[in-house]
Motif scaffolding. Structure first.
Motif, PDB file in Angstrom:
ATOM      1  N   ASP A 127      -3.943  -3.194 -15.344  1.00  8.05           N
ATOM      2  CA  ASP A 127      -4.523  -3.799 -14.454  1.00  8.05           C
ATOM      3  C   ASP A 127      -6.100  -3.420 -14.159  1.00  8.05           C
ATOM      4  OD1 ASP A 127      -4.271  -4.098 -11.130  1.00  8.05           O
ATOM      5  OD2 ASP A 127      -3.261  -3.444 -10.819  1.00  8.05           O
ATOM      6  N   MET A 151      -7.134  -3.685 -11.143  1.00  8.69           N
ATOM      7  CA  MET A 151      -8.164  -2.697 -10.303  1.00  8.69           C
ATOM      8  C   MET A 151      -8.097  -1.450 -10.704  1.00  8.69           C
ATOM      9  SD  MET A 151      -8.676  -5.237  -8.054  1.00  8.69           S
ATOM     10  CE  MET A 151      -8.430  -3.873  -6.558  1.00  8.69           C
ATOM     11  N   LEU A 152      -7.706  -1.157 -11.845  1.00 14.53           N
ATOM     12  CA  LEU A 152      -7.225   0.514 -12.661  1.00 14.53           C
ATOM     13  C   LEU A 152      -9.438   1.179 -12.517  1.00 14.53           C
ATOM     14  CD1 LEU A 152      -4.478   0.939 -14.417  1.00 14.53           C
ATOM     15  CD2 LEU A 152      -5.639   2.888 -12.170  1.00 14.53           C
ATOM     16  N   LYS A 189     -11.449   1.276 -10.126  1.00 17.44           N
ATOM     17  CA  LYS A 189     -11.131   2.302  -9.553  1.00 17.44           C
ATOM     18  C   LYS A 189     -11.687   3.920 -10.533  1.00 17.44           C
ATOM     19  CE  LYS A 189      -9.126   3.540  -6.167  1.00 17.44           C
ATOM     20  NZ  LYS A 189      -9.216   3.884  -5.274  1.00 17.44           N
ATOM     21  N   SER A 207     -14.460   5.954  -8.902  1.00 14.44           N
ATOM     22  CA  SER A 207     -14.354   7.539  -9.563  1.00 14.44           C
ATOM     23  C   SER A 207     -15.016   8.386 -10.041  1.00 14.44           C
ATOM     24  CB  SER A 207     -13.110   7.658  -9.876  1.00 14.44           C
ATOM     25  OG  SER A 207     -12.033   7.188  -9.213  1.00 14.44           O
ATOM     26  N   ALA A 243     -16.613   7.134 -13.527  1.00 15.81           N
ATOM     27  CA  ALA A 243     -16.640   6.659 -14.555  1.00 15.81           C
ATOM     28  C   ALA A 243     -18.103   5.829 -14.774  1.00 15.81           C
ATOM     29  CB  ALA A 243     -15.274   6.128 -15.503  1.00 15.81           C
ATOM     30  N   ASN A 273      -6.570  -1.353  -1.544  1.00 21.62           N
ATOM     31  CA  ASN A 273      -5.808  -2.463  -2.765  1.00 21.62           C
ATOM     32  C   ASN A 273      -5.064  -0.767  -2.953  1.00 21.62           C
ATOM     33  OD1 ASN A 273      -4.286  -3.925  -4.779  1.00 21.62           O
ATOM     34  ND2 ASN A 273      -5.534  -1.841  -6.520  1.00 21.62           N
ATOM     35  N   TYR A 274      -5.140   0.202  -2.925  1.00 21.22           N
ATOM     36  CA  TYR A 274      -4.820   1.740  -3.307  1.00 21.22           C
ATOM     37  C   TYR A 274      -3.561   2.120  -1.825  1.00 21.22           C
ATOM     38  CZ  TYR A 274      -4.234   6.336  -4.855  1.00 21.22           C
ATOM     39  OH  TYR A 274      -3.250   7.270  -5.263  1.00 21.22           O
ATOM     40  N   VAL A 290       4.124  -5.781 -14.609  1.00 16.66           N
ATOM     41  CA  VAL A 290       3.653  -4.673 -13.119  1.00 16.66           C
ATOM     42  C   VAL A 290       1.868  -5.200 -12.588  1.00 16.66           C
ATOM     43  CG1 VAL A 290       2.982  -2.373 -12.575  1.00 16.66           C
ATOM     44  CG2 VAL A 290       5.316  -2.878 -13.966  1.00 16.66           C
ATOM     45  N   ALA A 291       1.454  -4.920 -14.271  1.00 20.90           N
ATOM     46  CA  ALA A 291      -0.044  -5.342 -14.285  1.00 20.90           C
ATOM     47  C   ALA A 291      -0.110  -7.233 -13.180  1.00 20.90           C
ATOM     48  CB  ALA A 291      -0.623  -5.220 -14.847  1.00 20.90           C
ATOM     49  N   LEU A 292       0.617  -7.764 -13.523  1.00 18.18           N
ATOM     50  CA  LEU A 292       0.670  -9.185 -13.510  1.00 18.18           C
ATOM     51  C   LEU A 292       0.987  -8.921 -11.734  1.00 18.18           C
ATOM     52  CD1 LEU A 292      -0.149 -12.739 -15.486  1.00 18.18           C
ATOM     53  CD2 LEU A 292       2.786 -12.168 -14.172  1.00 18.18           C
ATOM     54  N   LYS A 332       2.182  -6.621  -5.498  1.00 20.82           N
ATOM     55  CA  LYS A 332       2.433  -5.800  -6.271  1.00 20.82           C
ATOM     56  C   LYS A 332       3.726  -5.503  -5.994  1.00 20.82           C
ATOM     57  CE  LYS A 332      -1.895  -4.498  -8.477  1.00 20.82           C
ATOM     58  NZ  LYS A 332      -1.478  -5.176  -9.318  1.00 20.82           N
ATOM     59  N   HIS A 349       2.570   2.770 -10.381  1.00 20.77           N
ATOM     60  CA  HIS A 349       1.429   2.759  -9.619  1.00 20.77           C
ATOM     61  C   HIS A 349       0.279   3.361  -9.252  1.00 20.77           C
ATOM     62  CE1 HIS A 349       0.405  -1.784  -9.719  1.00 20.77           C
ATOM     63  NE2 HIS A 349       1.901  -1.458  -9.338  1.00 20.77           N
ATOM     64  N   TYR A 403      -2.865   5.671 -11.735  1.00 26.40           N
ATOM     65  CA  TYR A 403      -4.237   6.183  -9.886  1.00 26.40           C
ATOM     66  C   TYR A 403      -4.159   7.494 -10.058  1.00 26.40           C
ATOM     67  CZ  TYR A 403      -5.392   1.010  -8.921  1.00 26.40           C
ATOM     68  OH  TYR A 403      -5.367  -0.059  -9.126  1.00 26.40           O
ATOM     69  N   VAL A 410      -6.238   8.457 -12.679  1.00 27.55           N
ATOM     70  CA  VAL A 410      -7.428   8.066 -12.743  1.00 27.55           C
ATOM     71  C   VAL A 410      -8.739   8.833 -11.769  1.00 27.55           C
ATOM     72  CG1 VAL A 410      -9.433   6.088 -12.906  1.00 27.55           C
ATOM     73  CG2 VAL A 410      -6.818   5.823 -14.083  1.00 27.55           C
ATOM     74  N   MET A 411      -8.014   9.192 -10.914  1.00 32.59           N
ATOM     75  CA  MET A 411      -9.197   9.890 -10.232  1.00 32.59           C
ATOM     76  C   MET A 411      -9.232  10.905 -10.384  1.00 32.59           C
ATOM     77  SD  MET A 411      -7.422   6.896  -7.001  1.00 32.59           S
ATOM     78  CE  MET A 411      -7.759   8.266  -5.620  1.00 32.59           C
ATOM     79  N   PHE A 415     -12.910  11.712 -12.086  1.00 31.31           N
ATOM     80  CA  PHE A 415     -14.287  12.018 -12.136  1.00 31.31           C
ATOM     81  C   PHE A 415     -14.336  11.898 -10.816  1.00 31.31           C
ATOM     82  CE2 PHE A 415     -13.579   9.277 -16.043  1.00 31.31           C
ATOM     83  CZ  PHE A 415     -13.968   9.824 -16.892  1.00 31.31           C
ATOM     84  N   ASN A 416     -13.437  12.139  -9.649  1.00 34.98           N
ATOM     85  CA  ASN A 416     -13.490  12.382  -8.579  1.00 34.98           C
ATOM     86  C   ASN A 416     -14.707  13.195  -8.004  1.00 34.98           C
ATOM     87  OD1 ASN A 416     -12.593  14.931  -8.324  1.00 34.98           O
ATOM     88  ND2 ASN A 416     -10.272  12.948  -7.057  1.00 34.98           N
TER      89      ASN A 416
END
Lengths: 155, 667
Positions: free
Chosen positions: A47, A49-50, A53, A57, A59, A150-151, B633-635, B639, B648, B652, B655-656, B659-660
């Motif tokens: 997605d 949006m990732l 995100k 974060s 990157a 969104n999240y 899912v992505a489409l 959501k 999701h 997420y 990813v979070m 680098f947070n």
């Protein structure tokens, strides 16, 4: 800028690029350590949006990579990813996202060496461009809150 | 509150040498939600597995992260371990410290930090994992075998004899493959046809085998246990249900000069032909590319006039049939390089330089010379013959780095056969190394050298040219300090490299299987899963995986057949439940997802009021069909679709975590 170590995140599919990165490992191909791989079933799952995100974060660069056209484990997921990328590229440019920081590629399960090259190339490239500090500024004018929102919603 | 256990594996030295595993385990202790963390030398070993099981029980863990090799390698192992300790297997995740970290980076602090970050990603993910339960799907107990060479024949017979149905597809007009072209086979020198043809007949007559010759796989959909294969039956232009195989048509066909594939181009055949006398089925097809009727708009048609059973049917069209199969075995074999590949050997312009396969045809009793060794140029019996091994193979300059494996043996056999047929003749073999690994193989080569007095020269041939009707072979003998050797030969046989079939790439794409850099199909694991591919339910056998001799092809074929039989011994398969699902409450019923689903797994579900009236329609995912690609899912714009295992929240969180502001690099 020489001591700048960029943070690169890779969104890859399980069947081709993840296996290709595994092959790079079994072939002991050395490449830059700046990469963190997130496994997806298919690039079609990714997605956009990732991507936002990931930038949010911290990157500095993103790789999206999956099976070559016509080789998708799920028949067509990579085509959907490609189309989505073409559409989103314009949107991201419009929003002020630096799309040079996103690299879209195909790496098959047999292309361990290509994966190594790709990572090194992206790391070198991002080192030249520098850290993505502008993103924080974008956040203040709205992008950050959009992806945050969104999240929050999917939670 | 999550109680996650982190298990860091050293994999002996594989991870331990570049990553400080103890440090990673120590750092992991401080990750939020981690209740237990430890490093160990071999996590996949029995004591390692016990360690995990005991920790799960003792610390009442709610999730496990095993930081070791690729999940593509050991995820099933560790999920099983978790299950044995009473934890739902899908609450176990693997961080890839070996393939993605220790093997690709140098020993450095940054490598250890990366390892810790990878662990952290998976810790964040596993916290959001939910218990899942495998899905059960039925198995169609029919196997599809693609390719009718010796590997395909063996596979089909083994599966059929274990009581399951087999559909065999062969692209040429007859089964038999390369083995049917061979004269005699090493190391026993028994006649290839004599051992092969009974098996070919058995395939054709077996009640459990349906044979489609002159047919190709068009497409394959579905998944293990439930494939749908579309097969293209090429127009034979002859109605085989009527034809009695009398051969009148082939004898009378006016087109006679087509290079014969079966004789490797050394003979000719007509346009309506049976590839060889022992063909199965022994009925002709019309080669439309060469037939006058098809090339000149209906002229000729002689075969139609003379056919006693009126079997010729020029109007036949390619036909497509769809079959349900539970497993697929790919046995499409290999090809060899032609003489035109070698500039130093005249680019194929000298008629008397031939390939090993062409020599097989010359030596074969059913060949163009009825088994006499005669030169293709003038039909004379060569008195001095040279065999060159590693023609292309083991030559990085030619792009073929590998050893083709069979040439050493068949060249020794050729030299032997030649000496048996031409007693006065001289035979020389130029070789790099003699690779005769196999039962009684070494003895066979010694026999060629000692009993049949074949002259073995260790060295390469740099050039061959023609002079006064002789082929001048220039090489060196490296055992005599690279002393130049020059042989005036009458004929030269090149042991040319075995290569992948030209169609292997397109077939791999149809089957969704991978292939290596030389386009041979890739096995799932080079040692432990040599007959399976990475796509469940698709197996490999024979030389389509790598050049191999008959015993190896047959063993691999039986191996593949036993894999298929094992699969067919179950009535139901259990499948990973990593599939998508819809949130009915938020789905707006736009059905965009339907348009992207490659498996047609998305259905419409009506939500009804108490009185039975339809309030709205929402998407519903059929768990039997969904393969879990996640494109929907992505489409999904609202959501409303999510996917188990890659939800999701999970991605997420991954990813979070990286680098947070709490990221390790900035601690």
């Amino acid at each position: 800028m020489s001591d700048f170590e960029p943070k690169i995140i890779a969104f890859v599919c399980n069947w081709c690029t993840y296996a290709g990165a595994d092959l790079a490992g079994t072939s002991r191909i050395k490449y830059a350590h700046n990469i963190r791989i997130v496994r997806f079933p298919c690039t079609g799952r990714i997605d956009f949006m990732l991507l936002l995100k990931a930038f949010q974060s911290g990157a500095d660069g993103i790789i999206v990579s999956g099976c070559h056209p016509a080789d998708c484990h799920y028949t067509a997921g990579n085509y959907h990813a490609r189309r989505r990328w073409i559409v989103f590229q314009n949107l991201l440019n419009f929003l002020g996202i630096d799309t040079r920081r996103i690299t879209f590629s195909w790496v098959s399960a047999a292309e361990g060496a290509k994966w190594g090259h790709l990572v090194n190339e992206v790391v070198d490239n991002i080192k030249k461009i520098g850290p993505y500090t502008e993103y924080a500024k974008l956040g203040k004018i709205g992008i950050g809150s959009i992806s945050e929102g969104n999240y929050a919603r999917i939670e | 509150m999550s109680r996650i256990g982190v298990f860091v594996c050293h994999c002996g030295e594989n991870i331990g040498a570049t990553v400080d595993c103890a440090e990673v385990a120590k750092m992991a202790k401080d990750f939020p939600g981690v209740a237990f963390s430890i490093d160990y030398k071999y996590m996949c070993s029995d004591p390692g597995q016990t360690l995990i099981k005991e920790a799960i029980k003792e610390h009442n863990l709610t999730g496990v992260v095993v930081a070791a090799c690729s999940p593509r390698m050991h995820e099933p192992t560790f999920r099983k371990v978790a299950a044995e300790a009473g934890l739902n297997p899908y609450l176990c995740e693997m961080a890839n410290l070996r393939e993605h970290c220790s093997w690709v980076h140098y020993k450095d602090k940054s490598t250890t930090l990366k390892a810790a970050e990878l662990v952290r990603m998976l810790v964040e993910k596993v916290k959001l994992n939910t218990p899942l339960y495998p899905i059960k799907v039925p198995v169609t107990k029919t196997a599809l075998v693609i390719g009718g060479g010796i590997a395909g024949i063996q596979t089909a017979l083994d599966i059929a004899n274990s009581g399951h149905k087999v559909i065999m597809v062969e692209k040429s007009p007859s089964i038999g493959g390369h083995m049917s072209q061979l004269s005699e086979t090493f190391p026993t020198l028994d006649c290839s046809q004599c051992i092969l043809t009974p098996r070919m007949v058995e395939v054709a007559q077996h009640p459990n085998i349906t044979l489609y010759t002159y047919a190709e796989l068009e497409s394959l959909d579905g998944f293990i246990g439930n494939f749908k294969a579309t097969i293209k039956l090429k127009a034979k232009s002859v109605d085989h249900s009527v034809c009695n195989g009398c051969g009148e048509c082939s004898a009378k066909c006016p087109i006679k000069k087509i290079p014969d594939e079966f004789n490797a181009g050394l003979g000719t055949r007509p346009a309506i032909y049976v590839p060889f006398p022992q063909a199965v089925p022994n009925k002709p097809v019309i080669d439309r590319d060469n037939c006058t009727y098809f090339r000149k708009n209906g002229k000729c048609g002689l075969c139609e006039k003379i056919c006693p059973t009126k079997a010729i049917d020029f109007s036949q069209k390619d036909e497509f049939i769809t079959v349900d199969v539970g497993a697929v075995v790919v046995t499409t074999g290999f090809d060899i390089k032609g003489t035109d590949f070698f500039p130093e050997y005249g680019y194929g312009k000298y008629k008397d330089i031939i390939t090993g396969l062409q020599f097989e045809r010359l030596a074969s009793a059913s060949g163009p010379t009825l088994g006499e060794i005669r030169r293709p140029s003038d039909g004379k019996i060569p008195q001095n013959i040279v065999f060159i091994s590693c023609a292309g193979s083991r030559d990085p300059a030619k792009g073929i780095d590998y050893c083709s494996k069979i040439c050493c043996m068949y060249l020794a056999k050729h030299a032997m056969l030649y000496k048996h047929k031409v007693h006065s003749g001289k035979a020389s073999v130029f070789y790099m190394d003699i690779r005769a690994g196999g039962k009684t193989y070494e003895e066979f080569v010694r026999r060629a050298i000692e009993e049949d007095e074949v002259n073995y020269v260790r060295g390469r041939v740099s050039r061959i040219y023609e002079k006064d009707g002789k082929l001048i072979v220039k090489g060196v003998d490296t055992l005599l300090n690279s002393y130049p050797v020059e042989i005036e030969a009458d004929m030269v046989v090149l042991g040319t490299a075995g290569i992948a079939n030209p169609e292997s790439e397109s077939l791999a794409q149809k089957l969704h299987i991978s292939y290596d850099q030389y386009h041979f199909f890739a096995e799932a694991h080079p040692k432990l899963r040599p007959v399976e591919t990475n796509t469940a339910g698709i197996m490999l056998a024979g030389a389509c995986q790598f050049p191999k001799d008959i015993p190896d092809s047959v063993s691999q074929a039986s191996g593949a057949a036993s894999k298929v039989s094992a699969l067919f011994s179950q009535n139901e398969l259990t499948r990973d439940p990593l599939i998508a699902f819809v949130n009915k409450n938020t789905c707006v019923g736009c059905f965009m997802c339907q348009s992207v689903c490659p498996y047609l797994a998305i259905e419409k579900e009506k939500i009804k009021a108490k009185d039975g009236s339809v309030i709205r329609e929402v998407a519903k995912i059929n768990p039997g069909l969904c393969q879990g690609c996640g494109t929907c899912v992505a489409l999904c714009r609202s959501k409303s679709i999510d996917i188990n295992g890659y939800s999701h929240k999970q991605v997420y969180a991954e990813v979070m975590s990286l680098f947070n502001e709490r990221s390790l690099e900035y601690v």
